[in-house]
Scaffold this motif. Structure first.
Motif, short mmCIF file in Angstrom:
data_model
loop_
_atom_site.label_atom_id
_atom_site.label_comp_id
_atom_site.label_asym_id
_atom_site.label_seq_id
_atom_site.Cartn_x
_atom_site.Cartn_y
_atom_site.Cartn_z
N SER A 48 29.29 31.95 -11.02
CA SER A 48 29.39 30.65 -10.35
C SER A 48 29.49 29.52 -11.37
CB SER A 48 28.17 30.43 -9.45
OG SER A 48 28.14 31.37 -8.41
N ASP A 103 36.54 21.82 -3.87
CA ASP A 103 36.14 22.88 -2.94
C ASP A 103 35.53 24.05 -3.69
OD1 ASP A 103 37.17 21.30 -0.93
OD2 ASP A 103 39.10 22.37 -0.84
N ASP A 104 36.11 24.38 -4.85
CA ASP A 104 35.58 25.47 -5.67
C ASP A 104 34.16 25.16 -6.15
OD1 ASP A 104 37.98 26.77 -5.33
OD2 ASP A 104 38.80 26.16 -7.27
N SER A 142 31.70 25.53 -3.27
CA SER A 142 31.49 26.95 -2.98
C SER A 142 30.59 27.60 -4.03
CB SER A 142 32.84 27.67 -2.94
OG SER A 142 32.67 29.06 -2.75
N ALA A 143 30.82 27.26 -5.31
CA ALA A 143 30.03 27.85 -6.40
C ALA A 143 28.57 27.42 -6.31
CB ALA A 143 30.62 27.45 -7.75
N THR A 175 26.96 26.47 -3.61
CA THR A 175 26.40 27.16 -2.45
C THR A 175 26.01 28.59 -2.82
OG1 THR A 175 27.67 25.83 -0.88
CG2 THR A 175 26.86 27.97 -0.10
N GLN A 176 26.85 29.26 -3.59
CA GLN A 176 26.57 30.63 -4.01
C GLN A 176 25.34 30.70 -4.89
OE1 GLN A 176 28.46 33.37 -2.88
NE2 GLN A 176 26.63 34.41 -3.64
N THR A 191 22.30 30.38 -2.78
CA THR A 191 22.09 31.62 -2.01
C THR A 191 21.46 32.70 -2.88
OG1 THR A 191 23.98 31.14 -0.57
CG2 THR A 191 23.23 33.43 -0.67
N THR A 228 26.17 18.69 -5.55
CA THR A 228 27.61 19.01 -5.42
C THR A 228 28.46 17.79 -5.73
OG1 THR A 228 27.18 20.74 -3.80
CG2 THR A 228 29.39 19.81 -3.84
#
Length: 566
Positions: free
Chosen positions: A322, A339-340, A343-344, A346-347, A350, A362
């Motif tokens: 990430s 967007d990338d 997403s990273a 968020t990962q 998680t 972000t």
């Protein structure tokens, strides 16, 4: 008779040759003058820089406006270091340190000091012979067949592109490692980053032997962190596993951004038309200044390291991919990259839910290529009631500003963003360094309280309990003492970091300071503020202020040269 004359003539000729070989003559036995050794200091050409001849009792000379210098009399061979001055290819102050190895007096009449020769010196320091080191670095930079110790980068486009790229790499490595926090000075980081880059370049396989290889950059970052680990915050070196995590994750997060910056400066120089490059420094500057300056002033790498600092100690298996995705996205800013990034992040959240990132994370990373919103801004010096802007101070590093005296020196500073108004003071450390080359004076205070209202400095004080340290080449001025009562240092909306302030703090020093006469001298003055807010300068747009190490104070500041007339 003829034979006797021929013998005498032959004897005279032989005697003349012998005396010449020994440096003497038949008329007086005087020695031949030592050869004049010329040198050149270059990132771009470094004007007004100080050259120190390590093996000649640390003798010093100053470079001219094109970076040229001459060895002092009776010094024909020495290791060299170059500091200070201004890079005339960008008009930015040079705050690093570059070196060149000692050479035999008869080797060359031009000795180049550059980021590349600094890599060669680092290789020598690691145990290589001068020949081995030169060949090693030449091969690593794909410059085999070039004498890197004497090739003028301003006359060899490929060498110049690599020279600037190496310096950019080192500056970026310094920035991201400094963003971890810790107590390592910029001067020490500079040394360690060069050593780490030399090791990484030398160890890289031929296919990866370029300055833009993320593998090479990652290895250099990791080695620099390892070299300064003793100075890192406790939580980053809690044990060997945590430190290894930090090294891996820091490289993953910053390598692609650094690669992009290095590539941009190298490409900008390589793309200069040959005719333009051959026209000289000013022509090269006109073609490349914008691209090189933009890369040097980039804050993206250090911003994302600061924003994502809580993630760096985590197991790479959970976050490394990430972090690499974020680095790639920041290096190539587009809407898709945003967007990338989302997403990273968020990962990451998680995979490591125990790490709580602020809701603004972000957006902050997506804005990494923009300058900081919250910062303090250094506005230059005021000397004898005349404001000297950052632009004029930079120019003074080549052409000193004439002043009657430095007795009333003030430092301008304003605040932006959330720092525009401060209920509680911003606590900083500060230092002032004054040097003529033969005598120096450094004044430092480990606490300085600053208050701002509407962005304007409205209070500046040295509180009771502050330690004041004075160091000088004049022994009577050396002292350390503690301030008994708070002292106001606000003068006309600026900070009075000067000898007048020191005199008000210690009456005995006020008299002794009179022995530090500057009349007729060219004086380099550097003021440094060390505080947790970002400290910037503004030359049409904000940029990070230069970093300086003054004694034990390592922070952001401004530097200038003055010619004192009275």
């Amino acid at each position: 008779m003829l034979k006797h004359s021929l013998k005498l003539t032959a004897l005279a000729a032989a005697t003349s040759l012998i005396l010449s070989a020994c440096g003497g003559s038949s008329s007086g036995g005087s020695t031949a003058p030592a050869p004049t050794i010329k040198g050149l200091a270059v990132d771009g050409p470094l004007a007004g820089a100080t050259v120190t001849f390590v093996d000649c009792n640390n003798a010093q000379v100053e470079t001219d406006n094109e970076g040229n210098f001459t060895f002092p009399q009776d010094c024909t061979s020495s290791e060299l270091t170059v500091t200070g001055g201004i890079d005339t290819a960008t008009d930015l102050p040079f705050t690093g340190e570059i070196k060149a190895p000692q050479r035999a007096p008869n080797e060359q009449n031009l000795i180049v000091v550059s980021p590349i020769t600094t890599l060669i010196q680092a290789s020598i320091d690691a145990g290589a012979s001068p020949t081995e080191a030169t060949q090693q670095i030449a091969a690593a930079l794909n410059l085999s067949g070039v004498d890197l110790l004497s090739a003028d980068p301003m006359k060899n486009q490929e060498v110049y592109a690599k020279t600037v790229a190496v310096q950019q790499m080192v500056e970026q490595i310094q920035a991201v490692v400094a963003s971890l926090g810790g107590s390592t000075t910029q001067a020490e980081l500079n040394t360690q980053a060069f050593a780490a880059l030399q090791t990484a370049l030398s160890a890289a396989p031929a296919s990866d032997n370029t300055l833009t290889s993320t593998a090479t950059i990652s290895a250099a970052i990791s080695a620099t962190v390892e070299a300064v680990k003793a100075d890192l915050p406790a939580e980053l070196k809690a044990d060997s596993t945590v430190l290894d995590n930090v090294k891996t994750n820091l490289a993953a997060l910053s390598a692609e951004v650094i690669s992009s910056n290095v590539q941009s400066v190298e490409t900008a120089i390589q793309n200069v038309p040959a005719a333009t490059f051959n026209a000289g420094t000013e022509s090269i500057k006109n073609e490349t200044q914008a691209a090189v300056t933009e890369a040097k002033e980039s804050v993206a790498a250090e911003k994302i390291v600061t924003i994502l600092a809580p993630v760096l100690t985590q197991a790479p298996a959970q976050v490394e991919d990430s972090l690499k995705a974020i680095s790639t996205a920041v290096a190539n800013p587009t809407q898709t990259s945003n967007d990338d990034i989302a997403s990273a992040i968020t990962q990451i959240q998680t995979n490591v839910p125990t790490v709580i990132l602020p809701p603004t994370t972000t957006e902050a990373v997506q804005n990494a290529n923009e300058f900081y919103a919250d910062y303090l801004e250094l506005n230059g010096f005021n000397v004898q009631n005349t404001n000297q802007t950052i632009t004029s101070l930079n120019a003074s590093l080549i052409n000193p500003i004439q002043v009657q005296s430095l007795n009333n020196l003030l430092v301008g500073i304003t605040s932006n963003g959330t720092y525009a108004t401060t209920a509680n003071p911003i606590v900083a450390a500060a230092a002032l360094h004054i040097s003529t080359g033969t005598k120096t004076l450094t004044i430092s205070a480990n606490q300085l309280n600053l208050n701002f209202t509407g962005g304007t400095l409205t209070a500046a004080s040295i509180p009771a309990g502050t330690e004041i340290k004075v160091d000088s080449t004049i022994n009577s001025l050396k002292t350390t003492f503690t301030v008994n009562a708070a002292q106001n240092v606000l003068n006309n909306g600026k900070i009075a970091l000067n000898t007048t302030t020191l005199g008000s703090l210690s009456a005995s020093l006020a008299t002794q300071l009179n022995s530090f006469s500057l009349k007729g001298d060219t004086v380099t003055v550097t003021a440094v503020i060390k505080a947790s807010p970002v400290i910037a300068i503004n030359n049409g747009k904000p940029a990070l202020a230069s970093k300086y190490t003054l004694g034990t104070t390592d922070g952001s500041g401004v530097s200038a040269k003055f010619k004192v007339t009275q």
